[in-house]
Design an enzyme around this catalytic site. Structure first.
Site, short mmCIF file in Angstrom:
data_model
loop_
_atom_site.label_atom_id
_atom_site.label_comp_id
_atom_site.label_asym_id
_atom_site.label_seq_id
_atom_site.Cartn_x
_atom_site.Cartn_y
_atom_site.Cartn_z
N VAL A 144 -5.16 2.92 -0.28
CA VAL A 144 -4.80 4.12 -1.03
C VAL A 144 -3.29 4.32 -1.06
O VAL A 144 -2.77 4.99 -1.95
CB VAL A 144 -5.49 5.36 -0.44
N GLU A 145 -2.58 3.71 -0.14
CA GLU A 145 -1.14 3.92 -0.05
C GLU A 145 -0.36 2.77 -0.70
O GLU A 145 -0.23 2.71 -1.91
CB GLU A 145 -0.74 4.15 1.42
#
Length: 334
Positions: A144-145
């Site tokens: 997600v990052e």
């Protein structure tokens, strides 16, 4: 006669000082007495973090370059500094409720400040990383990052760069193979250990009676009187223990279990690492979910949630003023 009068006056002054230490609504808070109390619970920030003795200039130099390196993200547009901005007047955060990753998704928690982070007992809101090195490894591979697929791809990309092989060799000359993901994390951590701030509250603790304004002194007095220092103590005013959010009254967001997700211990439900208050005026929005936008609201809400106390507007304003004195002098805005 004169001697007795002076003695009586001294006793009266002592009693008056003792009362004004906690009387934030009083017009005169005596710096010397307040300092003694604050020194016992807080203390100035140390000059170095644990582990810094092994950080060579070459490792710090490499770590700083890596901290700002966008090649560490899948789309080559995001760096550590994207979510933990350290330049200028930034407070080591991105001032977003939750940070946006390279794939267009947001994380579930607010990005905590990287300033003074190495003084804490652990990293992340739930403490899942024990060290700065452990923390540095996570976001790069988090889908997600920064969303890099694995360590090998990260190091292959850096190995193809014209500068990094020599920089890694210089920073880790004792290693047969210096270009490793572990060394990447060690270098970033070395740089992060240099991110120690210096503020007016430290000046006050070290003896400068004029470092804080009258309102800031009243705010510190009230901070102690109200019980804020029960959790926000130590040199960083936090970051050294886990506490349940909502000890007196339930917090609105009950979906994030905090420390429980790591330990699976029932007593750890809704517990989070108490955030550091150094530079807190620069790190809005607040709490683990970034739901509180203003510092004054965070102060009022926290007094109610944790201490069952409803602060008056002038009390909140005084505590907020004190918290602003915790801003790094190089970043402080008037």
């Amino acid at each position: 006669m004169r001697k007795n009068c002076l003695k009586a006056l001294a006793i009266l002054q002592t009693l008056t000082l003792a009362g004004t230490v906690y009387g934030a609504t009083e017009a005169n808070v005596v710096p010397e007495v307040l300092r003694t109390r604050a020194q016992k619970l807080m203390g100035p920030l140390p000059d170095k973090m644990s582990g810094a003795e092994k950080d060579t200039p070459a490792r710090v130099e490499l770590g700083k370059k890596l901290f700002f390196e966008t090649q560490l993200s899948q789309d080559q547009k995001m760096s550590c500094n994207t979510c933990h901005q350290v330049e200028g007047r930034k407070g080591g955060v991105d001032n977003e409720a939750t940070s946006l990753g390279v794939v267009g998704k947001r994380g579930s928690r607010n990005s905590p400040t990287v300033l003074n982070a190495g003084f804490q007992l652990s990293q992340f809101w739930d403490g899942r990383a024990a060290t700065l090195e452990d923390q540095a490894k996570g976001p790069i591979l988090n889908p997600v990052e920064m969303a890099m697929p694995d360590e090998k791809v990260v190091m292959k990309r850096l190995s193809a760069d014209a500068q990094y092989p020599a920089l890694f060799k210089k920073a880790f000359s004792e290693d047969t193979d210096p270009m490793t993901y572990d060394n990447l994390a060690r270098a970033i951590a070395a740089y992060e250990r240099t991110l120690i701030t210096h503020d007016r509250f430290d000046d006050f603790l070290k003896g400068d009676d004029k470092a804080l304004t009258a309102q800031e002194l009243q705010g510190l007095s009230l901070f102690l009187k109200t019980g804020c220092a029960t959790c926000h103590n130590g040199p960083t005013l936090g970051g050294n223990r886990y506490h349940k959010l909502g000890q007196a009254h339930s917090y609105a967001n009950q979906s994030d279990m905090g420390r429980f997700d790591v330990t699976k211990v029932e007593a750890d439900k809704l517990k989070f690492k108490t955030p550091v208050l150094r530079n807190v005026a620069l790190t809005a929005p607040y709490y683990h979910d970034g739901k509180i936008l203003a510092l004054a609201d965070a102060v009022t809400e926290m007094a109610w949630l944790q201490l069952d106390k409803k602060l008056e507007a002038d009390e909140t304003a005084a505590i907020e003023a004190f918290l602003k004195s915790l801003t790094d002098k190089d970043r402080e805005t008037k």
